[in-house]
Design a protein around this motif. Structure first.
Motif, PDB file in Angstrom:
ATOM      1  N   MET A   1      73.775  36.449 -45.544  1.00 17.56           N
ATOM      2  CA  MET A   1      72.903  36.463 -46.639  1.00 17.56           C
ATOM      3  C   MET A   1      71.328  37.290 -45.963  1.00 17.56           C
ATOM      4  O   MET A   1      70.598  37.717 -46.875  1.00 17.56           O
ATOM      5  CB  MET A   1      72.583  34.948 -46.663  1.00 17.56           C
ATOM      6  CG  MET A   1      71.427  34.523 -47.695  1.00 17.56           C
ATOM      7  SD  MET A   1      72.073  35.058 -49.437  1.00 17.56           S
ATOM      8  CE  MET A   1      70.825  34.766 -50.463  1.00 17.56           C
ATOM      9  N   SER A   2      71.100  36.954 -44.893  1.00 14.54           N
ATOM     10  CA  SER A   2      70.063  37.956 -44.355  1.00 14.54           C
ATOM     11  C   SER A   2      70.089  39.346 -44.305  1.00 14.54           C
ATOM     12  O   SER A   2      69.159  40.020 -44.822  1.00 14.54           O
ATOM     13  CB  SER A   2      69.505  37.392 -42.953  1.00 14.54           C
ATOM     14  OG  SER A   2      70.441  37.799 -41.792  1.00 14.54           O
ATOM     15  N   LEU A   4      71.507  40.734 -46.798  1.00 12.55           N
ATOM     16  CA  LEU A   4      71.345  41.202 -48.222  1.00 12.55           C
ATOM     17  C   LEU A   4      69.984  41.028 -48.444  1.00 12.55           C
ATOM     18  O   LEU A   4      69.517  42.192 -49.270  1.00 12.55           O
ATOM     19  CB  LEU A   4      72.173  40.227 -49.159  1.00 12.55           C
ATOM     20  CG  LEU A   4      71.932  40.151 -50.310  1.00 12.55           C
ATOM     21  CD1 LEU A   4      72.634  41.722 -51.095  1.00 12.55           C
ATOM     22  CD2 LEU A   4      72.465  39.145 -51.528  1.00 12.55           C
ATOM     23  N   LEU A   5      69.103  40.132 -47.919  1.00 12.10           N
ATOM     24  CA  LEU A   5      67.692  40.293 -48.134  1.00 12.10           C
ATOM     25  C   LEU A   5      67.056  41.190 -47.740  1.00 12.10           C
ATOM     26  O   LEU A   5      66.103  42.046 -48.156  1.00 12.10           O
ATOM     27  CB  LEU A   5      67.183  38.737 -47.770  1.00 12.10           C
ATOM     28  CG  LEU A   5      67.512  37.783 -48.552  1.00 12.10           C
ATOM     29  CD1 LEU A   5      67.139  36.324 -47.901  1.00 12.10           C
ATOM     30  CD2 LEU A   5      67.084  37.562 -49.757  1.00 12.10           C
ATOM     31  N   ARG A   6      67.443  41.673 -46.419  1.00  9.38           N
ATOM     32  CA  ARG A   6      66.945  42.844 -45.479  1.00  9.38           C
ATOM     33  C   ARG A   6      67.161  44.202 -46.545  1.00  9.38           C
ATOM     34  O   ARG A   6      66.367  44.918 -46.606  1.00  9.38           O
ATOM     35  CB  ARG A   6      67.476  42.859 -44.323  1.00  9.38           C
ATOM     36  CG  ARG A   6      66.930  43.912 -43.552  1.00  9.38           C
ATOM     37  CD  ARG A   6      67.258  43.851 -41.910  1.00  9.38           C
ATOM     38  NE  ARG A   6      66.998  42.541 -41.556  1.00  9.38           N
ATOM     39  CZ  ARG A   6      68.071  41.790 -40.645  1.00  9.38           C
ATOM     40  NH1 ARG A   6      69.007  42.594 -40.420  1.00  9.38           N
ATOM     41  NH2 ARG A   6      68.065  40.849 -40.172  1.00  9.38           N
ATOM     42  N   THR A   7      68.273  44.236 -47.009  1.00  5.32           N
ATOM     43  CA  THR A   7      68.864  45.368 -47.600  1.00  5.32           C
ATOM     44  C   THR A   7      67.758  45.619 -49.129  1.00  5.32           C
ATOM     45  O   THR A   7      67.356  46.848 -49.466  1.00  5.32           O
ATOM     46  CB  THR A   7      69.938  45.525 -48.184  1.00  5.32           C
ATOM     47  OG1 THR A   7      70.908  45.574 -46.988  1.00  5.32           O
ATOM     48  CG2 THR A   7      70.574  46.583 -48.964  1.00  5.32           C
ATOM     49  N   ILE A   8      67.681  44.366 -49.797  1.00 11.11           N
ATOM     50  CA  ILE A   8      66.852  44.387 -51.087  1.00 11.11           C
ATOM     51  C   ILE A   8      65.337  44.884 -50.671  1.00 11.11           C
ATOM     52  O   ILE A   8      64.659  45.636 -51.382  1.00 11.11           O
ATOM     53  CB  ILE A   8      66.857  42.876 -51.587  1.00 11.11           C
ATOM     54  CG1 ILE A   8      68.348  42.828 -52.290  1.00 11.11           C
ATOM     55  CG2 ILE A   8      65.924  42.827 -52.768  1.00 11.11           C
ATOM     56  CD1 ILE A   8      68.815  41.658 -52.793  1.00 11.11           C
ATOM     57  N   ALA A   9      64.902  44.210 -49.412  1.00 12.62           N
ATOM     58  CA  ALA A   9      63.471  44.228 -49.126  1.00 12.62           C
ATOM     59  C   ALA A   9      63.175  45.709 -48.767  1.00 12.62           C
ATOM     60  O   ALA A   9      62.189  46.207 -49.173  1.00 12.62           O
ATOM     61  CB  ALA A   9      63.294  43.479 -48.048  1.00 12.62           C
TER      62      ALA A   9
END
Length: 70
Positions: A1-2, A4-9
């Protein structure tokens, strides 16, 4: 999950920041064109001191007048 968030950010960060303006300071390293005398320095420092400390000194000198409610 982290991950995915890192990629979006990572992908959204440049769009959120917008355009950045690069500022450069104009710094000159040459000596002054004219030398400033001692009297000019004293007058300049005196005026700066008066401009900064004058209003606060006025308020402190008249503090009792400001405390009165008429």
């Amino acid at each position: 999950m982290s991950g995915l968030l890192r990629t979006i950010a990572f992908r959204a960060a440049p769009a959120l920041r917008g355009h950045t303006v690069c500022q450069r300071a104009n710094v000159y390293t040459r000596p002054a064109k004219e030398k400033i005398g001692a009297m000019e320095t004293v007058i300049g420092l005196g005026l700066f001191t008066l401009a900064i400390l004058g209003p606060s000194g006025w308020i402190l000198a008249h503090l009792e007048d400001y405390k009165k409610r008429e």
